[in-house]
Scaffold this active site. Structure first.
Site, mmCIF file in Angstrom:
data_model
loop_
_atom_site.group_PDB
_atom_site.id
_atom_site.type_symbol
_atom_site.label_atom_id
_atom_site.label_comp_id
_atom_site.label_asym_id
_atom_site.label_seq_id
_atom_site.Cartn_x
_atom_site.Cartn_y
_atom_site.Cartn_z
ATOM 1 N N SER A 93 33.978 31.929 25.683
ATOM 2 C CA SER A 93 33.183 32.597 26.706
ATOM 3 C C SER A 93 32.580 33.888 26.179
ATOM 4 O O SER A 93 33.185 34.591 25.356
ATOM 5 C CB SER A 93 34.097 32.916 27.892
ATOM 6 O OG SER A 93 33.533 33.918 28.689
ATOM 7 N N GLU A 105 32.606 36.450 27.778
ATOM 8 C CA GLU A 105 33.543 37.509 28.183
ATOM 9 C C GLU A 105 34.331 38.039 26.991
ATOM 10 O O GLU A 105 34.878 39.133 27.039
ATOM 11 C CB GLU A 105 34.522 36.971 29.232
ATOM 12 C CG GLU A 105 34.074 37.136 30.661
ATOM 13 C CD GLU A 105 34.106 38.595 31.125
ATOM 14 O OE1 GLU A 105 33.073 39.049 31.653
ATOM 15 O OE2 GLU A 105 35.133 39.276 30.970
ATOM 16 N N TYR A 146 41.354 37.623 31.474
ATOM 17 C CA TYR A 146 40.644 36.374 31.211
ATOM 18 C C TYR A 146 40.000 36.396 29.826
ATOM 19 O O TYR A 146 40.132 35.457 29.036
ATOM 20 C CB TYR A 146 39.569 36.150 32.292
ATOM 21 C CG TYR A 146 38.615 35.034 31.957
ATOM 22 C CD1 TYR A 146 38.951 33.707 32.200
ATOM 23 C CD2 TYR A 146 37.368 35.307 31.361
ATOM 24 C CE1 TYR A 146 38.069 32.676 31.860
ATOM 25 C CE2 TYR A 146 36.497 34.286 31.027
ATOM 26 C CZ TYR A 146 36.849 32.983 31.281
ATOM 27 O OH TYR A 146 35.994 31.972 30.937
HETATM 28 O O1 G4F Z 1 29.836 35.863 38.582
HETATM 29 P P1 G4F Z 1 30.913 36.667 37.972
HETATM 30 O O2 G4F Z 1 32.211 36.662 38.684
HETATM 31 O O3 G4F Z 1 31.016 36.168 36.476
HETATM 32 P P2 G4F Z 1 31.645 36.825 35.152
HETATM 33 O O4 G4F Z 1 32.696 37.801 35.458
HETATM 34 O O5 G4F Z 1 30.513 37.299 34.318
HETATM 35 O O6 G4F Z 1 32.333 35.571 34.473
HETATM 36 C C1 G4F Z 1 31.695 34.296 34.417
HETATM 37 O O7 G4F Z 1 31.003 34.153 33.203
HETATM 38 C C2 G4F Z 1 31.837 34.135 32.038
HETATM 39 C C3 G4F Z 1 30.919 33.986 30.838
HETATM 40 O O8 G4F Z 1 30.499 35.269 30.451
HETATM 41 C C4 G4F Z 1 32.835 33.001 32.143
HETATM 42 F F1 G4F Z 1 33.595 32.957 31.031
HETATM 43 C C5 G4F Z 1 33.692 33.209 33.364
HETATM 44 O O9 G4F Z 1 34.614 32.146 33.513
HETATM 45 C C6 G4F Z 1 32.762 33.236 34.592
HETATM 46 O O10 G4F Z 1 32.160 31.960 34.704
HETATM 47 O O11 G4F Z 1 30.437 38.202 37.852
HETATM 48 C C7 G4F Z 1 29.244 38.552 37.213
HETATM 49 C C8 G4F Z 1 28.985 40.040 37.417
HETATM 50 C C9 G4F Z 1 30.178 40.931 37.053
HETATM 51 O O12 G4F Z 1 29.707 42.039 36.326
HETATM 52 C C10 G4F Z 1 30.702 41.414 38.401
HETATM 53 O O13 G4F Z 1 31.324 42.700 38.373
HETATM 54 O O14 G4F Z 1 28.731 40.274 38.790
HETATM 55 C C11 G4F Z 1 29.419 41.454 39.190
HETATM 56 N N1 G4F Z 1 29.633 41.399 40.649
HETATM 57 C C12 G4F Z 1 29.127 42.303 41.532
HETATM 58 N N2 G4F Z 1 29.537 41.984 42.763
HETATM 59 C C13 G4F Z 1 30.367 40.497 41.319
HETATM 60 C C14 G4F Z 1 30.303 40.865 42.670
HETATM 61 N N3 G4F Z 1 31.043 39.410 40.906
HETATM 62 C C15 G4F Z 1 31.680 38.653 41.858
HETATM 63 N N4 G4F Z 1 32.332 37.534 41.459
HETATM 64 N N5 G4F Z 1 31.648 38.992 43.183
HETATM 65 C C16 G4F Z 1 30.985 40.091 43.639
HETATM 66 O O15 G4F Z 1 30.972 40.380 44.848
#
Ligand code: G4F
Length: 326
Positions: free
Chosen positions: A127, A129, A151
């Protein structure tokens, strides 16, 4: 007929990968937890239309015997290890089970393949990440890792295990370093789906507000269906190697909101509120991948880009909400 085994077959990537492999004439097997088998309508919504064409084996990443037995039974030609606790935010709340499941699960898979059927080609879902506090922009296969979450740490360990099995036991074991990839099959807890689902709900008068965390984080968002093709291509090479899979374009969460709400004729600023509850203890600020190696060696192309992805997801959410709500 080549035989493939997929862990995480009920997930977003698993479901698209099944469709790809079936279209290529594979016999497809998957490992699922027993609870999924007992509750097919709820837990298998992404692969419901495929169930008659695949074989599922009850097992769990926490149980080495169940994994070992599945490898003995299936003797796959290719193994795609996609299963993980993949929600970054949750990994801070339950570090121990995230590390346990993700690291041991990968280790169990590799050991079982090595001991039972070492000619099987093995794909590990690494990933972006892993890059975490990034040392350079864009990130490529040579960028050092600096994970910022349990993670991310678990994925670095899985990456190292996979590479070490390749180097120590001469296995065809590869790491895909996939950047964020989304689709209408994305889980509702990830930010893109949370935004498109709520933009659609607000448009239809079913919600009035959307609470989010950090709007300034930047991600390189591609389409899951395009990315599973890269996984398959990695296992068709002459030599095992590691590849970054990304679009090379980065956008903020705020820009995702803007595009999704605009698509339904709304201004996100009237509906999105920032709630500190959704901030992470440590954030990955900017991800942007350099997939030139995958494009050169595999012949892979990113496919759908940001605008099309956002539209596809919002339209799918609008359609399904309209169907449900008459
Ligand atoms: O959609 P996210 O939760 O994805 P994240 O953390 O980037 O991880 C995903 O991508 C990775 C690959 O880089 C995978 F390995 C992993 O399994 C997953 O599929 O969050 C994306 C961004 C983050 O910066 C987070 O802080 O969105 C920001 N965010 C802002 N508000 C939020 C929110 N994320 C989530 N989930 N929920 C919110 O309300």
């Amino acid at each position: 007929m080549p035989r493939a085994l997929i862990t995480g077959i009920t997930g977003q990537d698993g479901s698209y990968l099944v469709e790809l492999l079936l279209s290529k004439g594979y016999e497809v097997h998957g490992i699922v937890r027993r609870v999924a088998l007992e509750d097919p309508s709820h837990r298998m919504w992404r692969i419901k239309h495929l169930l008659k064409d695949i074989r599922l084996h009850a097992g769990s990443l926490e149980s080495f015997p169940s994994i070992y037995k599945t490898i003995v039974d299936v003797k796959p030609d290719e193994c795609y290890h996609l299963a993980a606790q993949s929600f970054v935010s949750y990994s801070f709340e339950d570090e121990f089970s995230t590390l346990n499941t993700n690291i041991n699960g990968t280790h169990f898979m590799l050991t079982a393949v090595r001991d039972v059927h070492p000619e099987c080609r093995f794909y590990f879902a690494g990933s972006s990440e892993m890059f975490g506090k990034v040392r350079e922009v864009p990130q490529s296969e040579t960028t050092p890792f600096h994970p910022r979450s349990p993670y991310g740490i678990s994925k670095v360990a899985g990456f190292d295990l996979t590479r070490n099995y390749r180097e120590s036991y001469d296995m065809f074991a590869v790491n895909g370093i996939l950047f964020n990839h989304e689709s209408p099959r994305r889980g509702y807890e990830f930010v893109t789906r949370k935004i498109t689902f709520n933009a659609a709900k607000i448009k239809l008068g079913l919600a009035s507000e959307l609470s989010l965390g950090n709007l300034d984080a930047r991600r390189d968002w591609g389409h899951s269906e395009d990315y599973v093709t890269a996984m398959w291509m990695m296992l068709q090479q002459q030599k095992p190697d590691d590849f970054v899979v990304a679009t090379g374009v980065t956008h903020t969460v705020r820009e995702f909101c803007d595009a999704a709400f605009k698509h339904v004729g709304l201004d996100y600023r009237d509906y999105v509120v920032v709630n500190p509850q959704f901030f992470r203890p440590s954030e990955v600020d900017v991800l942007m991948g350099d997939s030139s190696k995958a494009q050169r060696v595999l012949g892979w192309k990113p496919g759908r880009l940001f605008e099309d992805l956002v539209k596809e997801m919002v339209d799918a959410d609008l359609r399904s909400l309209q169907e449900k709500n008459g």
